[in-house]
Design an enzyme around this catalytic site. Structure first.
Site, PDB file in Angstrom:
ATOM      1  N   CYS A 122       0.839  -1.210   0.000  1.00 30.71           N
ATOM      2  CA  CYS A 122       0.000   0.000   0.000  1.00 30.71           C
ATOM      3  C   CYS A 122       0.874   1.261   0.000  1.00 30.71           C
ATOM      4  CB  CYS A 122      -0.923  -0.044   1.215  1.00 30.71           C
ATOM      5  SG  CYS A 122      -2.030   1.372   1.342  1.00 30.71           S
ATOM      6  N   CYS A 123       1.919   1.285   0.850  1.00 32.31           N
ATOM      7  CA  CYS A 123       2.820   2.455   0.858  1.00 32.31           C
ATOM      8  C   CYS A 123       3.501   2.618  -0.504  1.00 32.31           C
ATOM      9  CB  CYS A 123       3.902   2.304   1.932  1.00 32.31           C
ATOM     10  SG  CYS A 123       3.385   2.763   3.595  1.00 32.31           S
ATOM     11  N   CYS A 211      -0.540   7.981   8.016  1.00 32.30           N
ATOM     12  CA  CYS A 211      -1.920   7.734   7.581  1.00 32.30           C
ATOM     13  C   CYS A 211      -2.784   7.264   8.753  1.00 32.30           C
ATOM     14  CB  CYS A 211      -1.931   6.655   6.502  1.00 32.30           C
ATOM     15  SG  CYS A 211      -1.226   7.178   4.934  1.00 32.30           S
ATOM     16  N   CYS A 239       8.169   3.601   5.482  1.00 32.74           N
ATOM     17  CA  CYS A 239       7.200   3.388   4.407  1.00 32.74           C
ATOM     18  C   CYS A 239       7.889   3.298   3.058  1.00 32.74           C
ATOM     19  CB  CYS A 239       6.184   4.505   4.407  1.00 32.74           C
ATOM     20  SG  CYS A 239       6.909   6.052   4.013  1.00 32.74           S
TER      21      CYS A 239
HETATM   22  S1  ADX Z   1       7.493   7.858   7.152  1.00 34.85           S
HETATM   23  O1  ADX Z   1       8.468   7.394   6.175  1.00 34.85           O
HETATM   24  O2  ADX Z   1       7.548   7.142   8.423  1.00 34.85           O
HETATM   25  O3  ADX Z   1       6.126   8.008   6.637  1.00 34.85           O
HETATM   26  P1  ADX Z   1       7.706  10.213   8.745  1.00 34.85           P
HETATM   27  O4  ADX Z   1       6.241  10.254   9.029  1.00 34.85           O
HETATM   28  O5  ADX Z   1       8.614   9.792   9.847  1.00 34.85           O
HETATM   29  O6  ADX Z   1       7.994   9.331   7.439  1.00 34.85           O
HETATM   30  O7  ADX Z   1       8.139  11.631   8.207  1.00 34.85           O
HETATM   31  C1  ADX Z   1       9.477  11.974   7.926  1.00 34.85           C
HETATM   32  C2  ADX Z   1       9.495  12.964   6.806  1.00 34.85           C
HETATM   33  O8  ADX Z   1       9.106  12.305   5.582  1.00 34.85           O
HETATM   34  C3  ADX Z   1       8.499  14.092   6.944  1.00 34.85           C
HETATM   35  O9  ADX Z   1       8.973  15.135   7.765  1.00 34.85           O
HETATM   36  C4  ADX Z   1       8.344  14.525   5.504  1.00 34.85           C
HETATM   37  O10 ADX Z   1       9.440  15.307   5.088  1.00 34.85           O
HETATM   38  C5  ADX Z   1       8.356  13.191   4.766  1.00 34.85           C
HETATM   39  N1  ADX Z   1       6.980  12.678   4.642  1.00 34.85           N
HETATM   40  C6  ADX Z   1       6.395  11.660   5.311  1.00 34.85           C
HETATM   41  N2  ADX Z   1       5.116  11.505   4.938  1.00 34.85           N
HETATM   42  C7  ADX Z   1       4.870  12.470   4.014  1.00 34.85           C
HETATM   43  C8  ADX Z   1       3.735  12.872   3.254  1.00 34.85           C
HETATM   44  N3  ADX Z   1       2.561  12.253   3.352  1.00 34.85           N
HETATM   45  N4  ADX Z   1       3.871  13.917   2.401  1.00 34.85           N
HETATM   46  C9  ADX Z   1       5.049  14.566   2.276  1.00 34.85           C
HETATM   47  N5  ADX Z   1       6.151  14.235   2.965  1.00 34.85           N
HETATM   48  C10 ADX Z   1       6.067  13.215   3.830  1.00 34.85           C
HETATM   49 FE1  SF4 Z   2      -1.205   2.638   3.125  1.00 35.15          FE
HETATM   50 FE2  SF4 Z   2      -0.720   4.965   4.353  1.00 35.15          FE
HETATM   51 FE3  SF4 Z   2      -0.797   2.730   5.776  1.00 35.15          FE
HETATM   52 FE4  SF4 Z   2       1.214   3.167   4.044  1.00 35.15          FE
HETATM   53  S1  SF4 Z   2       0.807   4.323   5.884  1.00 35.15           S
HETATM   54  S2  SF4 Z   2       0.066   1.240   4.377  1.00 35.15           S
HETATM   55  S3  SF4 Z   2       0.134   4.324   2.425  1.00 35.15           S
HETATM   56  S4  SF4 Z   2      -2.533   3.608   4.616  1.00 35.15           S
END
Ligand code: ADX
Ligand code: SF4
Length: 246
Positions: A122-123, A211, A239
């Site tokens: 999904c990611c 999410c 992700c």
């Molecule tokens: S993640 O990889 O686990 O989802 P996290 O939530 O720690 O990332 O966020 C780290 C950085 O990744 C954020 O400060 C941003 O720069 C980027 N990022 C994460 N999710 C998003 C998103 N939905 N849209 C834009 N940038 C994102």
């Molecule tokens: Fe899907 Fe968002 Fe969950 Fe990733 S974090 S598995 S994109 S719902």
């Protein structure tokens, strides 16, 4: 396979990283601006990384700003994004997943397949593929990653690096992480001191916010990463935005 970066660019990035090792987030943002101008893009998740937009605004540094709109974000996150747009007068670009890919995933696996066999599929569709499509058109992106966000996966993140994992073949993509050395309390001291609007979920026990189906509030003493993909092992809690290509 990602291309090996041009050795001259690699040396330049490395020298920036060592020069800026102890620099403040604003100094790192200024260095990113000096290198790429307003073409560099801040990745805004709608959480405490709002600090990047506020710091850039305070320093008079203009950047592009984008959010990966997975379609599964909390209403509170959308509300913050809108508040930030009006408060700082920035254009926020929504980067959407491919509609056919999402429809195919939902048809095959339903809406909650990540609880069954992990979040990678999904990611991959909702975040990583759209990110790579967007990044193909920019020289650099700026993230809110911090070393203290995830001892298992982010302890070594540098201030600036070459992002070979998300680059197109032949593309040199820089990735700046201005907040990398700030622990959470420093980010929050800045957000409070500068009266920056924050995601309402932070007032309800949420620390790290992604999410909606994959994020939960954490208890006192729990690491913030325990609020993300809690059914998976700590080393898998990325992700794919920030993980190297296999
Ligand atoms: S993640 O990889 O686990 O989802 P996290 O939530 O720690 O990332 O966020 C780290 C950085 O990744 C954020 O400060 C941003 O720069 C980027 N990022 C994460 N999710 C998003 C998103 N939905 N849209 C834009 N940038 C994102
Ligand atoms: Fe899907 Fe968002 Fe969950 Fe990733 S974090 S598995 S994109 S719902």
């Amino acid at each position: 396979m990602p291309d090996s970066p041009d050795p001259h660019v690699a040396a330049r990035v490395e020298s920036c990283a060592s020069r800026l090792r102890d620099a403040s987030p604003t100094e790192v943002l200024a260095a990113a601006h000096a290198e790429h101008g307003a073409a560099a893009a801040i990745a805004f998740s709608g959480a405490e990384d709002v600090a990047l937009i506020a710091l850039a605004h305070d320093a008079g540094l203009a950047f592009r700003v984008f959010m990966l709109d997975t379609g599964r974000l909390h209403p509170e996150t959308y509300r913050l994004i809108e508040q930030v747009r009006t408060r700082y007068g920035v254009t926020i670009e929504a980067v959407l997943p491919d509609a056919d890919a999402v429809a195919g995933l939902v048809r095959r696996r339903g809406l909650f397949s990540f609880y069954e066999d992990g979040h990678a599929e999904c990611c991959g569709i909702r975040k990583v593929a759209p990110l790579r499509r967007f990044l193909a058109g920019v020289p650099a992106w700026i993230t809110g990653q911090r070393r203290d966000q995830s001892p298992d996966t982010r302890a070594e993140v540098p201030v600036v690096q070459i992002d070979a994992a998300n680059a197109e073949p032949g593309q040199v993509l820089w990735k700046w992480n201005p907040l990398v050395a700030w622990p959470s309390w420093k980010v929050w001291a800045y957000l409070r001191g500068a009266d920056v609007p924050v995601n309402e979920l932070h007032h309800r026990g949420f620390v790290s916010i992604g999410c909606e189906p994959c994020t939960r509030a954490t208890l006192p003493g729990q690491h913030e990463r325990e609020g993300r993909w809690w059914w998976e092992l700590p080393a898998h809690k990325e992700c794919g935005l920030h993980a190297p290509k296999p």
